[in-house]
Motif scaffolding. Sequence first.
Motif, PDB file in Angstrom:
ATOM      1  N   ASP A  16       0.828  -1.212   0.000  1.00  0.00           N
ATOM      2  CA  ASP A  16       0.000   0.000   0.000  1.00  0.00           C
ATOM      3  C   ASP A  16       0.863   1.263   0.000  1.00  0.00           C
ATOM      4  N   LEU A  17       1.871   1.305   0.862  1.00  0.00           N
ATOM      5  CA  LEU A  17       2.748   2.469   0.922  1.00  0.00           C
ATOM      6  C   LEU A  17       3.459   2.692  -0.404  1.00  0.00           C
ATOM      7  N   PHE A  18       3.880   1.609  -1.024  1.00  0.00           N
ATOM      8  CA  PHE A  18       4.569   1.693  -2.308  1.00  0.00           C
ATOM      9  C   PHE A  18       3.671   2.366  -3.347  1.00  0.00           C
ATOM     10  N   GLY A  19       2.384   2.095  -3.284  1.00  0.00           N
ATOM     11  CA  GLY A  19       1.448   2.733  -4.208  1.00  0.00           C
ATOM     12  C   GLY A  19       1.442   4.248  -4.091  1.00  0.00           C
ATOM     13  N   TYR A  20       1.693   4.757  -2.908  1.00  0.00           N
ATOM     14  CA  TYR A  20       1.728   6.201  -2.694  1.00  0.00           C
ATOM     15  C   TYR A  20       3.084   6.818  -3.035  1.00  0.00           C
ATOM     16  N   TYR A  21       4.152   6.093  -2.777  1.00  0.00           N
ATOM     17  CA  TYR A  21       5.488   6.690  -2.842  1.00  0.00           C
ATOM     18  C   TYR A  21       6.386   6.101  -3.934  1.00  0.00           C
ATOM     19  N   GLU A  22       5.832   5.302  -4.808  1.00  0.00           N
ATOM     20  CA  GLU A  22       6.621   4.615  -5.841  1.00  0.00           C
ATOM     21  C   GLU A  22       7.507   5.562  -6.644  1.00  0.00           C
ATOM     22  N   TYR A  32      13.002  -4.335  -8.276  1.00  0.00           N
ATOM     23  CA  TYR A  32      13.269  -5.306  -7.210  1.00  0.00           C
ATOM     24  C   TYR A  32      12.069  -5.413  -6.268  1.00  0.00           C
ATOM     25  N   PHE A  33      11.507  -4.257  -5.920  1.00  0.00           N
ATOM     26  CA  PHE A  33      10.373  -4.249  -5.013  1.00  0.00           C
ATOM     27  C   PHE A  33       9.203  -5.039  -5.600  1.00  0.00           C
ATOM     28  N   LYS A  34       8.884  -4.777  -6.844  1.00  0.00           N
ATOM     29  CA  LYS A  34       7.759  -5.472  -7.480  1.00  0.00           C
ATOM     30  C   LYS A  34       8.009  -6.971  -7.572  1.00  0.00           C
ATOM     31  N   TYR A  37       7.627  -8.182  -3.778  1.00  0.00           N
ATOM     32  CA  TYR A  37       6.312  -8.058  -3.149  1.00  0.00           C
ATOM     33  C   TYR A  37       5.147  -8.470  -4.045  1.00  0.00           C
ATOM     34  N   TYR A  38       5.215  -8.155  -5.332  1.00  0.00           N
ATOM     35  CA  TYR A  38       4.077  -8.459  -6.213  1.00  0.00           C
ATOM     36  C   TYR A  38       4.165  -9.857  -6.810  1.00  0.00           C
ATOM     37  N   TYR A  39       5.388 -10.241  -7.196  1.00  0.00           N
ATOM     38  CA  TYR A  39       5.558 -11.540  -7.874  1.00  0.00           C
ATOM     39  C   TYR A  39       6.065 -12.628  -6.937  1.00  0.00           C
ATOM     40  N   ASP A  40       6.285 -12.252  -5.690  1.00  0.00           N
ATOM     41  CA  ASP A  40       6.664 -13.198  -4.631  1.00  0.00           C
ATOM     42  C   ASP A  40       7.933 -13.989  -4.953  1.00  0.00           C
ATOM     43  N   LEU A  41       8.888 -13.322  -5.613  1.00  0.00           N
ATOM     44  CA  LEU A  41      10.175 -13.968  -5.866  1.00  0.00           C
ATOM     45  C   LEU A  41      11.034 -13.881  -4.608  1.00  0.00           C
ATOM     46  N   ASP A  59      19.626  -5.633   0.819  1.00  0.00           N
ATOM     47  CA  ASP A  59      19.907  -4.248   1.207  1.00  0.00           C
ATOM     48  C   ASP A  59      18.949  -3.271   0.533  1.00  0.00           C
ATOM     49  N   VAL A  60      18.706  -3.471  -0.759  1.00  0.00           N
ATOM     50  CA  VAL A  60      17.796  -2.591  -1.497  1.00  0.00           C
ATOM     51  C   VAL A  60      16.389  -2.671  -0.910  1.00  0.00           C
ATOM     52  N   ILE A  61      15.897  -3.886  -0.707  1.00  0.00           N
ATOM     53  CA  ILE A  61      14.547  -4.077  -0.165  1.00  0.00           C
ATOM     54  C   ILE A  61      14.453  -3.475   1.242  1.00  0.00           C
TER      55      ILE A  61
END
Length: 114
Positions: A16-22, A32-34, A37-41, A59-61
Motif C-alpha cells: 500500500d505504501l509503495f502505491g503512494y510513494y513509488e 526489485y520491489f515489485k 512483493y508483487y511476484y513473490d520472488l 539491502d535494497v529491499i
Amino acid sequence: MNKNQKILDQHDIYIDLFGYYELLFTEKQIEYFKEYYYYDLSLSEIAENHQISRAAVHDVIRKMQDSLDDYEKKLGLYKKNCELLEMCDYFEEIANKENNELAIKLIQKIKENE
C-alpha cells in the motif's frame, strides 16, 4: 495475532505504501520491489535474475522498507487516505439511513477516486 499474520499484514502495508510513494524510487528499486512483493520472488531469485548478490537485493529491499516507513511518517498519505475512507463509510451509513441518493453517489465517487 501470531507472527505469520504480522508478517502478512506488514507485507500488505508495504504494498500500500509503495502505491503512494513509488515515484520516489529509482527504476531498479521499483523493479526489485515489485519482484519481491508483487511476484513473490525470493531474494535469491531476484539476485539471479539481475546478476547481483542476494545481500545486495536484501539491502535494497530493506532500505526501501525504511524509506517507505520514513515517507509515511513524514507525509502520512496512507494514513490520511485511510481516515478519509473511514469518514466516507460513516457518511455513507448516515446517507443510507436517510435515503439520500445524491449523498450516496458523491461518497461512492470519492471512494472510487481514492
